[in-house]
Structures are given as C-alpha cells and as structure tokens.
Design a protein around this motif. Structure first.
Motif, mmCIF file in Angstrom:
data_model
loop_
_atom_site.group_PDB
_atom_site.id
_atom_site.type_symbol
_atom_site.label_atom_id
_atom_site.label_comp_id
_atom_site.label_asym_id
_atom_site.label_seq_id
_atom_site.Cartn_x
_atom_site.Cartn_y
_atom_site.Cartn_z
ATOM 1 N N UNK A 1 41.948 40.918 -1.654
ATOM 2 C CA UNK A 1 40.684 40.604 -2.052
ATOM 3 C C UNK A 1 39.562 41.619 -1.552
ATOM 4 N N UNK A 2 38.777 42.231 -2.328
ATOM 5 C CA UNK A 2 37.630 43.188 -1.763
ATOM 6 C C UNK A 2 37.703 44.259 -1.506
ATOM 7 N N UNK A 3 39.161 44.903 -1.450
ATOM 8 C CA UNK A 3 39.453 46.171 -1.057
ATOM 9 C C UNK A 3 40.553 46.714 -2.019
ATOM 10 N N UNK A 4 40.339 47.366 -2.925
ATOM 11 C CA UNK A 4 41.456 47.685 -3.863
ATOM 12 C C UNK A 4 42.358 48.980 -3.226
ATOM 13 N N UNK A 5 41.844 49.617 -2.127
ATOM 14 C CA UNK A 5 42.668 50.442 -1.434
ATOM 15 C C UNK A 5 44.048 49.892 -0.674
ATOM 16 N N UNK A 6 43.971 48.770 -0.313
ATOM 17 C CA UNK A 6 44.982 47.945 0.503
ATOM 18 C C UNK A 6 45.568 46.909 -0.334
ATOM 19 N N UNK A 7 46.711 46.613 0.228
ATOM 20 C CA UNK A 7 47.765 45.596 -0.473
ATOM 21 C C UNK A 7 48.363 44.708 0.611
ATOM 22 N N UNK A 8 48.688 43.422 0.512
ATOM 23 C CA UNK A 8 49.106 42.598 1.121
ATOM 24 C C UNK A 8 50.615 42.508 0.732
ATOM 25 N N UNK A 9 51.393 42.661 1.904
ATOM 26 C CA UNK A 9 52.837 42.492 1.458
ATOM 27 C C UNK A 9 53.177 41.032 2.239
ATOM 28 N N UNK A 10 53.971 39.878 1.519
ATOM 29 C CA UNK A 10 53.836 38.822 2.090
ATOM 30 C C UNK A 10 55.341 38.406 1.999
ATOM 31 N N UNK A 11 55.768 37.510 3.182
ATOM 32 C CA UNK A 11 57.204 36.992 3.067
ATOM 33 C C UNK A 11 56.995 35.620 3.257
ATOM 34 N N UNK A 12 57.510 34.621 2.557
ATOM 35 C CA UNK A 12 57.359 32.984 2.678
ATOM 36 C C UNK A 12 58.699 32.649 3.311
ATOM 37 N N UNK A 13 58.431 31.911 4.131
ATOM 38 C CA UNK A 13 59.666 31.210 4.871
ATOM 39 C C UNK A 13 59.759 29.694 4.638
ATOM 40 N N UNK B 1 63.186 41.839 12.952
ATOM 41 C CA UNK B 1 63.035 41.079 14.206
ATOM 42 C C UNK B 1 61.755 40.308 14.075
ATOM 43 N N UNK B 2 60.521 41.220 14.063
ATOM 44 C CA UNK B 2 59.253 40.322 14.163
ATOM 45 C C UNK B 2 59.067 39.221 13.010
ATOM 46 N N UNK B 3 59.613 39.620 11.881
ATOM 47 C CA UNK B 3 59.474 38.707 10.821
ATOM 48 C C UNK B 3 60.457 37.392 11.446
ATOM 49 N N UNK B 4 61.269 37.188 11.758
ATOM 50 C CA UNK B 4 62.434 36.458 12.020
ATOM 51 C C UNK B 4 61.512 35.644 13.364
ATOM 52 N N UNK B 5 60.980 36.365 14.197
ATOM 53 C CA UNK B 5 60.150 35.675 15.290
ATOM 54 C C UNK B 5 58.982 34.924 14.682
ATOM 55 N N UNK B 6 58.392 35.430 13.702
ATOM 56 C CA UNK B 6 57.335 34.795 12.885
ATOM 57 C C UNK B 6 57.972 33.439 12.348
ATOM 58 N N UNK B 7 58.857 33.442 11.762
ATOM 59 C CA UNK B 7 59.684 32.048 11.130
ATOM 60 C C UNK B 7 60.119 31.016 12.275
ATOM 61 N N UNK B 8 60.647 31.660 13.323
ATOM 62 C CA UNK B 8 60.760 30.732 14.417
ATOM 63 C C UNK B 8 59.834 30.189 15.060
ATOM 64 N N UNK B 9 58.608 30.802 14.974
ATOM 65 C CA UNK B 9 57.398 30.013 15.548
ATOM 66 C C UNK B 9 56.856 29.098 14.427
ATOM 67 N N UNK B 10 57.575 29.054 13.312
ATOM 68 C CA UNK B 10 57.052 27.889 12.410
ATOM 69 C C UNK B 10 55.885 28.438 11.412
ATOM 70 N N UNK B 11 55.647 29.784 11.068
ATOM 71 C CA UNK B 11 54.780 29.915 10.196
ATOM 72 C C UNK B 11 55.108 29.865 8.790
ATOM 73 N N UNK B 12 54.367 29.705 7.907
ATOM 74 C CA UNK B 12 54.911 29.557 6.450
ATOM 75 C C UNK B 12 55.068 30.998 5.815
ATOM 76 N N UNK B 13 54.133 31.972 6.437
ATOM 77 C CA UNK B 13 54.330 33.348 5.877
ATOM 78 C C UNK B 13 53.828 34.341 6.633
ATOM 79 N N UNK B 14 54.727 35.358 6.596
ATOM 80 C CA UNK B 14 54.418 36.775 7.318
ATOM 81 C C UNK B 14 53.663 37.505 6.384
ATOM 82 N N UNK B 15 52.589 38.504 6.796
ATOM 83 C CA UNK B 15 52.092 39.458 5.847
ATOM 84 C C UNK B 15 51.989 40.823 6.863
ATOM 85 N N UNK B 16 51.876 41.823 5.963
ATOM 86 C CA UNK B 16 51.372 42.897 6.473
ATOM 87 C C UNK B 16 50.357 43.645 5.638
#
Length: 169
Positions: A156-168, A117-132
């Motif tokens: 970048x800058x923190x190997x303990x973290x990862x970005x998960x991205x979805x492109x719209x 739902x929240x990622x669909x809301x991001x797309x509805x608002x016109x963003x190019x990508x959603x990340x977690x």
C-alpha cells in the motif's frame, strides 16, 4: 539459536549459519562491499556504495527474540557469503525477512537455503506470517520467494514495491 549449524545447499556448498554479533561488524561491512550495487540497493532501498552504520546496526545488535541476524559462511573456506535478517513485529504476528548473498555465490543455492532456514525460524518463533518487501524490479528475489511458497501482495502506498508473504497458520 545459540550455536552454529550446518546448512547444505542444492549446489553442494555447506553453509555454517550462526547469529551475528557486534564482533562481526567489520566482516559484514566487507561482505556488503562484495554484494552487487543493485543487490545492496534492493536490500536497503538506498543506493549507497557501502553499508552505513545505521544499516549495520540491526545486523549486529539483534535482540535474539524479536530480531535475529544470521550469517552464512562457506564451510570450505570460512568466508562470509550470506546474511539473513529476521525482524518480528511487537505482537510476534509478522516477521520480515531479508537475505543477501555475495555476488560470486549467487545462483548456487545459498539464497534458497538461507531463505528457507530464516522462514522456518520465523515459524518456530510462532509468527503467523513471514514477509519480504521487494522492489518490483527484483525479479530474482521475487521468483525465489514464490518458489519457496511466498505469495505476492500489494504494498500500500508504493506501487514500485511488492510484499511476498508466507503464512504458517
């Protein structure tokens, strides 16, 4: 989104989803006390036993354009069982998504439905990508996001973290 909507989960739980407001501060504080310590740490990247006022602030004072805080209530008992945050950058190009589910509702499709739902809301608002942004050790969230079409990228800058991205687009 101004009204409450009904969001079914794969386990048959119906979530009533609506934006949070200042009046939800106590309910959100109680909700995050019912989220596991590890999940609270994954959500806020801090190890506090309780949510603090600085962490609560964006959840109850969203601007309803670039940011929105969604609450998910179990329709059967009206209990708050999930929280989802959408925070877009100033250019409305990228939106960060964060979802938390109460411990006793994990594994029941609540996170799956709210993330969708929240990622669909991001797309509805016109963003190019959603990340977690996830701790690499948060295997459950990473797997869920990958199942929903998010792709891993380095943080970048923190190997303990990862970005998960979805492109719209």
């Amino acid at each position: 989104m101004e009204t409450t909507l009904l969001l079914p989960t794969r386990s048959g739980i119906d979530l009533l989803v609506r934006p949070a407001s200042e009046q939800d501060a106590a309910a959100l504080t109680d909700f995050f006390d019912r989220v596991s310590d590890q999940d609270r740490r994954f959500r806020f990247f801090s190890a506090g036993a309780h949510i603090n006022p600085r962490q609560l602030e964006p959840l109850i004072h969203a601007d309803h354009y670039r940011s929105e805080s969604f609450l998910g209530f179990d329709a059967a008992n009206e209990q708050l069982v999930a929280s989802g945050l959408l925070a877009c950058d100033a250019d409305m190009d990228t939106a960060e998504i964060a979802v938390s589910v109460r411990s006793d509702y994990r594994g029941r499709g609540v996170g799956w439905a709210l993330l969708d739902f929240v990622s669909q809301e991001a797309a509805r608002r016109g963003v190019r990508r959603a990340i977690a942004i996830e701790a690499r050790e948060n295997h459950a969230a990473i797997e869920l996001e990958r199942e929903k079409g998010f792709l891993p990228e380095p943080f970048d800058g923190d190997p303990t973290l990862v970005i998960l991205a979805k492109y719209f687009r």
